[in-house]
Every structure is written in C-alpha cells, then in structure tokens.
Scaffold this active site. Structure first.
Site, PDB file in Angstrom:
ATOM      1  N   CYS A 148       0.809  -1.213   0.000  1.00 12.71           N
ATOM      2  CA  CYS A 148       0.000   0.000   0.000  1.00 12.71           C
ATOM      3  C   CYS A 148       0.841   1.260   0.000  1.00 12.71           C
ATOM      4  O   CYS A 148       2.009   1.249   0.365  1.00 12.71           O
ATOM      5  CB  CYS A 148      -0.901   0.043   1.234  1.00 12.71           C
ATOM      6  SG  CYS A 148      -1.975  -1.385   1.397  1.00 12.71           S
ATOM      7  N   GLY A 206       0.530   0.103  -5.043  1.00 14.33           N
ATOM      8  CA  GLY A 206      -0.749  -0.603  -4.992  1.00 14.33           C
ATOM      9  C   GLY A 206      -1.609  -0.223  -6.152  1.00 14.33           C
ATOM     10  O   GLY A 206      -1.943   0.955  -6.318  1.00 14.33           O
ATOM     11  N   TYR A 252      13.685  -3.041  -4.027  1.00 10.59           N
ATOM     12  CA  TYR A 252      12.669  -3.172  -5.075  1.00 10.59           C
ATOM     13  C   TYR A 252      11.483  -2.208  -4.964  1.00 10.59           C
ATOM     14  O   TYR A 252      11.049  -1.652  -5.961  1.00 10.59           O
ATOM     15  CB  TYR A 252      12.098  -4.595  -5.071  1.00 10.59           C
ATOM     16  CG  TYR A 252      10.865  -4.749  -5.936  1.00 10.59           C
ATOM     17  CD1 TYR A 252      10.975  -4.849  -7.319  1.00 10.59           C
ATOM     18  CD2 TYR A 252       9.591  -4.746  -5.374  1.00 10.59           C
ATOM     19  CE1 TYR A 252       9.845  -4.955  -8.121  1.00 10.59           C
ATOM     20  CE2 TYR A 252       8.454  -4.844  -6.172  1.00 10.59           C
ATOM     21  CZ  TYR A 252       8.581  -4.948  -7.543  1.00 10.59           C
ATOM     22  OH  TYR A 252       7.478  -5.040  -8.326  1.00 10.59           O
ATOM     23  N   ASP A 294      18.703  -8.528 -12.137  1.00 10.32           N
ATOM     24  CA  ASP A 294      17.351  -8.258 -11.628  1.00 10.32           C
ATOM     25  C   ASP A 294      17.440  -8.058 -10.126  1.00 10.32           C
ATOM     26  O   ASP A 294      18.443  -8.398  -9.500  1.00 10.32           O
ATOM     27  CB  ASP A 294      16.397  -9.412 -11.979  1.00 10.32           C
ATOM     28  CG  ASP A 294      14.937  -8.963 -11.971  1.00 10.32           C
ATOM     29  OD1 ASP A 294      14.657  -7.786 -11.644  1.00 10.32           O
ATOM     30  OD2 ASP A 294      14.053  -9.791 -12.306  1.00 10.32           O
ATOM     31  N   ASP A 295      16.353  -7.522  -9.545  1.00 10.77           N
ATOM     32  CA  ASP A 295      16.414  -7.215  -8.106  1.00 10.77           C
ATOM     33  C   ASP A 295      16.128  -8.417  -7.230  1.00 10.77           C
ATOM     34  O   ASP A 295      16.631  -8.495  -6.119  1.00 10.77           O
ATOM     35  CB  ASP A 295      15.421  -6.098  -7.775  1.00 10.77           C
ATOM     36  CG  ASP A 295      14.015  -6.515  -8.095  1.00 10.77           C
ATOM     37  OD1 ASP A 295      13.335  -7.062  -7.227  1.00 10.77           O
ATOM     38  OD2 ASP A 295      13.602  -6.332  -9.260  1.00 10.77           O
ATOM     39  N   CYS A 339       7.088 -12.419   3.673  1.00 13.21           N
ATOM     40  CA  CYS A 339       7.007 -11.165   4.440  1.00 13.21           C
ATOM     41  C   CYS A 339       5.636 -11.093   5.108  1.00 13.21           C
ATOM     42  O   CYS A 339       4.621 -11.342   4.455  1.00 13.21           O
ATOM     43  CB  CYS A 339       7.181  -9.966   3.512  1.00 13.21           C
ATOM     44  SG  CYS A 339       6.968  -8.395   4.362  1.00 13.21           S
ATOM     45  N   CYS A 378      14.955  -4.421   8.737  1.00  9.97           N
ATOM     46  CA  CYS A 378      14.169  -5.657   8.687  1.00  9.97           C
ATOM     47  C   CYS A 378      14.572  -6.353   7.392  1.00  9.97           C
ATOM     48  O   CYS A 378      14.375  -5.821   6.306  1.00  9.97           O
ATOM     49  CB  CYS A 378      12.666  -5.391   8.694  1.00  9.97           C
ATOM     50  SG  CYS A 378      11.748  -6.949   8.519  1.00  9.97           S
ATOM     51  N   CYS A 405      12.730 -11.374   5.053  1.00 11.52           N
ATOM     52  CA  CYS A 405      12.481 -12.146   3.827  1.00 11.52           C
ATOM     53  C   CYS A 405      13.742 -12.886   3.375  1.00 11.52           C
ATOM     54  O   CYS A 405      13.659 -13.864   2.636  1.00 11.52           O
ATOM     55  CB  CYS A 405      11.927 -11.261   2.717  1.00 11.52           C
ATOM     56  SG  CYS A 405      12.860  -9.753   2.419  1.00 11.52           S
ATOM     57  N   CYS A 442      12.511  -1.514   6.510  1.00 13.52           N
ATOM     58  CA  CYS A 442      12.468  -2.597   5.517  1.00 13.52           C
ATOM     59  C   CYS A 442      13.524  -2.392   4.426  1.00 13.52           C
ATOM     60  O   CYS A 442      13.449  -1.439   3.647  1.00 13.52           O
ATOM     61  CB  CYS A 442      11.081  -2.609   4.879  1.00 13.52           C
ATOM     62  SG  CYS A 442      10.971  -3.636   3.404  1.00 13.52           S
ATOM     63  N   SER A 449      12.775  -2.685 -12.727  1.00  9.63           N
ATOM     64  CA  SER A 449      13.311  -2.744 -11.367  1.00  9.63           C
ATOM     65  C   SER A 449      14.795  -3.066 -11.319  1.00  9.63           C
ATOM     66  O   SER A 449      15.483  -2.696 -10.380  1.00  9.63           O
ATOM     67  CB  SER A 449      12.516  -3.766 -10.553  1.00  9.63           C
ATOM     68  OG  SER A 449      12.487  -5.003 -11.248  1.00  9.63           O
ATOM     69  N   ASN A 505      -0.464   1.274   5.658  1.00  7.78           N
ATOM     70  CA  ASN A 505       0.530   0.545   4.862  1.00  7.78           C
ATOM     71  C   ASN A 505       1.291  -0.358   5.822  1.00  7.78           C
ATOM     72  O   ASN A 505       1.896   0.121   6.776  1.00  7.78           O
ATOM     73  CB  ASN A 505       1.477   1.547   4.192  1.00  7.78           C
ATOM     74  CG  ASN A 505       2.679   0.886   3.514  1.00  7.78           C
ATOM     75  OD1 ASN A 505       3.739   1.472   3.432  1.00  7.78           O
ATOM     76  ND2 ASN A 505       2.512  -0.337   3.041  1.00  7.78           N
ATOM     77  N   GLY A 506       1.237  -1.652   5.552  1.00  9.28           N
ATOM     78  CA  GLY A 506       1.894  -2.610   6.432  1.00  9.28           C
ATOM     79  C   GLY A 506       0.965  -3.772   6.737  1.00  9.28           C
ATOM     80  O   GLY A 506      -0.048  -3.948   6.058  1.00  9.28           O
TER      81      GLY A 506
HETATM   82  P1  AMP Z   1       9.186 -14.280  -9.922  1.00 12.03           P
HETATM   83  O1  AMP Z   1       8.870 -14.431 -11.344  1.00 12.03           O
HETATM   84  O2  AMP Z   1       8.092 -14.816  -9.050  1.00 12.03           O
HETATM   85  O3  AMP Z   1      10.539 -14.822  -9.520  1.00 12.03           O
HETATM   86  O4  AMP Z   1       9.211 -12.714  -9.587  1.00 12.03           O
HETATM   87  C1  AMP Z   1      10.387 -11.989  -9.650  1.00 12.03           C
HETATM   88  C2  AMP Z   1      10.108 -10.605 -10.204  1.00 12.03           C
HETATM   89  O5  AMP Z   1       9.064 -10.005  -9.472  1.00 12.03           O
HETATM   90  C3  AMP Z   1      11.343  -9.747 -10.106  1.00 12.03           C
HETATM   91  O6  AMP Z   1      11.622  -9.284 -11.406  1.00 12.03           O
HETATM   92  C4  AMP Z   1      10.958  -8.604  -9.205  1.00 12.03           C
HETATM   93  O7  AMP Z   1      11.279  -7.362  -9.791  1.00 12.03           O
HETATM   94  C5  AMP Z   1       9.460  -8.718  -9.014  1.00 12.03           C
HETATM   95  N1  AMP Z   1       9.061  -8.659  -7.588  1.00 12.03           N
HETATM   96  C6  AMP Z   1       9.746  -9.024  -6.514  1.00 12.03           C
HETATM   97  N2  AMP Z   1       9.026  -8.834  -5.382  1.00 12.03           N
HETATM   98  C7  AMP Z   1       7.858  -8.328  -5.759  1.00 12.03           C
HETATM   99  C8  AMP Z   1       6.686  -7.892  -5.067  1.00 12.03           C
HETATM  100  N3  AMP Z   1       6.608  -7.967  -3.753  1.00 12.03           N
HETATM  101  N4  AMP Z   1       5.667  -7.390  -5.785  1.00 12.03           N
HETATM  102  C9  AMP Z   1       5.730  -7.322  -7.112  1.00 12.03           C
HETATM  103  N5  AMP Z   1       6.804  -7.714  -7.836  1.00 12.03           N
HETATM  104  C10 AMP Z   1       7.854  -8.212  -7.180  1.00 12.03           C
END
Ligand code: AMP
Length: 485
Positions: free
Chosen positions: A16, A42, A257, A360-361, A397, A453, A456, A251, A298, A117-118
């Site tokens: 959020c 969101g 991300y 990627d993140d 999380c 925190c 995760c 966090c 990202s 938010n939380g």
């Molecule tokens: P996945 O395909 O499930 O491994 O998702 C990884 C991708 O989702 C990465 O490219 C991240 O940038 C993105 N991601 C990671 N955490 C979140 C989140 N909480 N909400 C939305 N996107 C996310």
C-alpha cells in the site's frame, strides 16, 4: 464462528501507499496527485476521505487512481482542507469495495478515517477477542481492528484512543488518519514501513515516499520517526512518542525493489542505494561477459551499478512494454507466463552473439527469470549469467510486502546451483547479506541488532507473529494458506 481466516490471502498480500494532507485548498486534487505518484505501491484500489470543517466526504474505487479519480465531479465533491488517501494492492482474496481504504467509522468522538501501509501480525487474534465482545466488523482487512480498539476504549480523545489501540497491535504499520480537523500520521515502533513529512504551501503533507511530495511541489521536512505520532492541525505539527524506544528496523526491500528510485528514504536515495548494491554485487560475483543487461524496470539502477563496478558495457537488451501491469499481479502461473511475454521483449541487436549478464532485483517464484533467460537465449546470446541484487528470498514477508507463502519461494526449496538449473542460466549469484549491508553503508549486518528488517532473506522477524503460531500453538495462517491454494 469464523470458519476461514477473515483476512486470508489479502492479509498476506497487501502492499500500500498512503498520503495525508492538512491545511491546503483543493485538498482532494493534491491527494489524487500524491496517490498517483504512489501508484506503484498498490494498483488494485484507491480511496480518499476529506474533511471540510463539518463533514467528511469519501470516494473509493477499485482500479488505478487515474481511472477512479478522473472526473472533475468526483474530485469536487471531496471538499475540505484536510484529506487522507490510500492505494492498495492484493493479488487474490477479497477484492471488494468494503476493503478499500481509507476505512471510515463514526466513533463516540466523531468521524475517524484511517489508511494503513503494512500488516498487523496479531490482527486475527485481536479481532477474535473483539468479536467475542460484540464488535461487528465491516471489512476483512486487518486495519479495522484499530478502529474497534479505539471504539471500545471508552476514555480519552482521538489521540489517546489511538495510542491505546496501537499498544495492542503488533506488526508493521505506517498510518494516516483523519479526524475532526486533524490529520494524524504514525509509524510503528520499529519503523518498518516508510512515512515522510513535507511542507505544502501553508499546510502539511504526509506520504509513503518523497516522490509524492515532489509531484505536488511540497518541500521534504523529515522522515516521521519510528514510533512517532505526528498530529497536523491548525497549531501546526505536534510530535508524540508514546512507545518505549527500540532500535529501528526499516524494511531493506524498500531499497531493493519496492520504492520508486526517485524517492529518498531515511536519508538515502533509493536510486543510489540500488546502484551501490549493483556495484557491490559486481565486486562479489564477477563474471567474464560482453554486456550487462537489466531486467526492466526494477533491475535498471542495480545493473548500472554492476556495469560501472565491472567496467562491462551497459545495454538495454530487454525492452519493456509499459502498457501492462507488473507480471506479479497475475494470479496463476499460466497467466504469469503470458504476462512476461506481454511485458518484455529481447532487443536482439544488443544480445545476439554476446555473453550477457542479466541483472534483476529479486527472484521470488523464479517464473520471470526462467522466461527471460529463455528469451535472451532465443535472441542469440551465447551465455546468460544472472546476478540478483538481493539475497535469496527464502521467507515470506508478514509486514506488507507481497510475497507468496514460503513453499512457493524458489529459494526456500533450492540452493543457488539448483535455481540456476531451474532457470536455465549459465551461472547465478545473489548479493550476500553482508554485501547488501556494506552497500548500504554498514560494515556488516549486526546479528544481535540488525540495522534493517531483512526477514524475507534471513527469517529474522523483528516482531511476534502471533497470527502465524496462534495462541493455541496451531499454525493458523499457514494452514489456511494451504487450504486456499
Ligand atoms: P518471480 O517471477 O516470481 O521470480 O518474480 C520476480 C520478479 O518479481 C522480479 O523481477 C521482481 O522485480 C518482481 N518482484 C519481486 N518482489 C515483488 C513484489 N513484492 N511485488 C511485485 N513484484 C515483485
């Protein structure tokens, strides 16, 4: 009797953004702009409640801010000089209007609206007690327990009652609240989720991120402190600190991300943090290659940092189509597969015949990485190495970032080598937890009192997870999550 968990999926999957404004003309239009800047936090629903000196006005709707608040008539009926707003996202569960925040209730002292938010980690336990004592809940969000705790506390003014309620909840919360002629902002005692204070003309603004201050031309004043309540009213800003002080646990995933790169949190630019993490990742996990390619959007700042740190050229080897939402939003694996194809395309001219480092993140389920590696190979890359600017996401999380249940997290089931095989890349490396802390300007992670925190990644949850274990020792939420899946 409650046969299913009242919060079920949406309890675990909320992300959020919040905004609160006091002492400003055209307050609703300002709130709409603020929420628009926070849309990435969101995308499922948005709402605004205003106060005009006598009455409250509200509009809530499912969908994006630009769609829900696109009519002059909607914004004009939100009269007043004080407002709070909320954007919300949940993947499944109750996508219904009664859950769309800000929530509003008529309490003994007058109207009270709140946006959160939380996630509260004992909301189920508190709700069960309140229901036993006769409370009638209107929504299935955890946030509503705050209003009921305030309502059933029969003494004190708004702020006293809010403090009383907050002393009974656990978890992560940044709140904005609107009562008779005041806007209130709160951060939980650990300061897990963000909240900043800005000056907006002769008034004030609170928001999840500084990018919401920028859009309305507000000046950043400061972060609301962990455990602080700020009251914005005609006397200006009053700060109250009702909790005993504890070490902050902001966090770290906001830096990795979640937040927008043009925001500044706790004195650190999100963009700089991401670049720094990318540079540290290049030091920790170098690889001989021709080109560094981010997974957009990202992965971009971390990839820039990786390229700078390694001296390998940065190229936009993947182009993102901006007219689809985040792939993560789609609920089933099948749709997620389609989503990735809709969203990303390889830029063949930049990857063909090249050894590619993809940055990627994070890897959550692994679906995105798998598809993207396939795509880059299909476009002619000779090698594909993945570098991830977070440690492996091995734990869910419970504090307001959307993560699937633990069994669906790739890193909870596999080590890096197995993950590389699953994804189909030639090598895979994550930044180490200490590398992450180093990139954030610390010597290392303080194991006794971690600076952030990072549950995760480490499973080190900084609060009780009462609803997870239950008073009676059963694992209520995980059982219900299994049942729901
Ligand atoms: P996945 O395909 O499930 O491994 O998702 C990884 C991708 O989702 C990465 O490219 C991240 O940038 C993105 N991601 C990671 N955490 C979140 C989140 N909480 N909400 C939305 N996107 C996310």
């Amino acid at each position: 009797m409650l046969t299913t968990h009242p919060f079920d999926d949406d309890h675990l999957k909320e992300e959020c953004g919040i905004v609160g404004i006091y002492g400003v003309d055209e307050v609703a239009a300002h709130a709409v702009l603020g929420l628009h800047a926070l849309q990435h936090r969101g995308q499922e629903a948005a709402g605004i409640v205003t106060f005009d000196g006598q009455r409250f006005h509200a509009h809530r709707d499912l969908g994006h801010v630009a769609d829900s608040f696109n009519k002059q008539s909607v914004v004009e009926q939100l009269r007043g000089h004080a407002a709070i707003g909320h954007v919300r996202y949940s993947t499944t569960g109750d996508t219904i209007l009664r859950n769309v925040q800000p929530l509003f209730a008529d309490l003994a002292f007058g109207g009270f609206a709140v946006g959160h938010n939380g996630n509260l980690t004992n909301a189920y336990a508190v709700r069960r007690e309140l229901v036993k004592r006769g409370s009638l809940f209107q929504s299935t969000t955890d946030t509503e327990v705050i209003q009921h705790l305030m309502a059933t506390h029969l003494r004190g003014n708004v702020v006293d009652r809010l403090i009383h309620a907050l002393h009974q909840v656990e978890g992560a919360y940044s709140l904005v609240a609107l009562a008779n002629d005041m806007v209130i902002g709160v951060r939980d005692p650990l300061g897990v989720r963000p909240l900043v204070l800005g000056k907006l003309g002769s008034g004030w603004i609170l928001a999840s991120e500084t990018c919401a201050l920028d859009i309305v031309g507000a000046d950043f004043v400061r972060d609301v402190e962990a455990g602080e309540i700020v009251v914005l009213d005609r006397n200006g800003v009053t700060s109250i600190k009702p909790f005993s002080q504890m070490p902050k646990r902001f966090c770290v995933f906001e830096y990795i991300y979640f937040a927008r790169p043009d925001s500044v949190m706790e004195g650190t630019s999100i963009y700089d943090a991401r670049k720094g993490i990318g540079a540290e990742l290049a030091r920790e996990s170098p690889v001989d290659a021709d080109v560094v390619v981010p997974v957009p959007d990202s992965g971009v700042p971390a990839a820039l940092g990786y390229a700078e740190g390694s001296g390998i050229p940065f190229e936009l080897g993947i182009i993102r189509n901006h007219y689809v939402g985040r792939t993560f939003i789609e609920p089933t694996d099948h749709i997620r597969h389609l989503g990735v194809k809709l969203k990303h395309n390889a830029n063949r001219a930049k990857v063909q015949g090249k050894r590619v480092i993809l940055v990627d993140d994070s890897i959550v389920r692994g679906t995105t990485s798998k598809k993207i590696v396939e795509m880059i190979r299909a476009a002619g890359a000779t090698e594909v190495h993945m570098r991830i600017s977070s440690p492996p996401t091995s734990y869910s999380c419970f504090y307001g970032i959307d993560t699937p249940e633990r069994s669906k997290l790739l890193a909870a089931r596999m080590d890096a080598k197995e993950m590389a095989e699953f994804i189909g890349c030639d090598s895979l490396a994550f930044i180490s937890i200490d590398g992450l802390y180093r990139a954030m300007g610390h010597k290392s992670r303080d194991a006794k009192s971690p600076q952030y925190c990072d549950a995760c990644f480490t499973g080190d949850y900084p609060t009780e997870l009462t609803d997870q274990t239950g008073g009676d020792g059963t694992h209520q939420l995980s059982l219900l999550a299994e049942r729901a899946s």
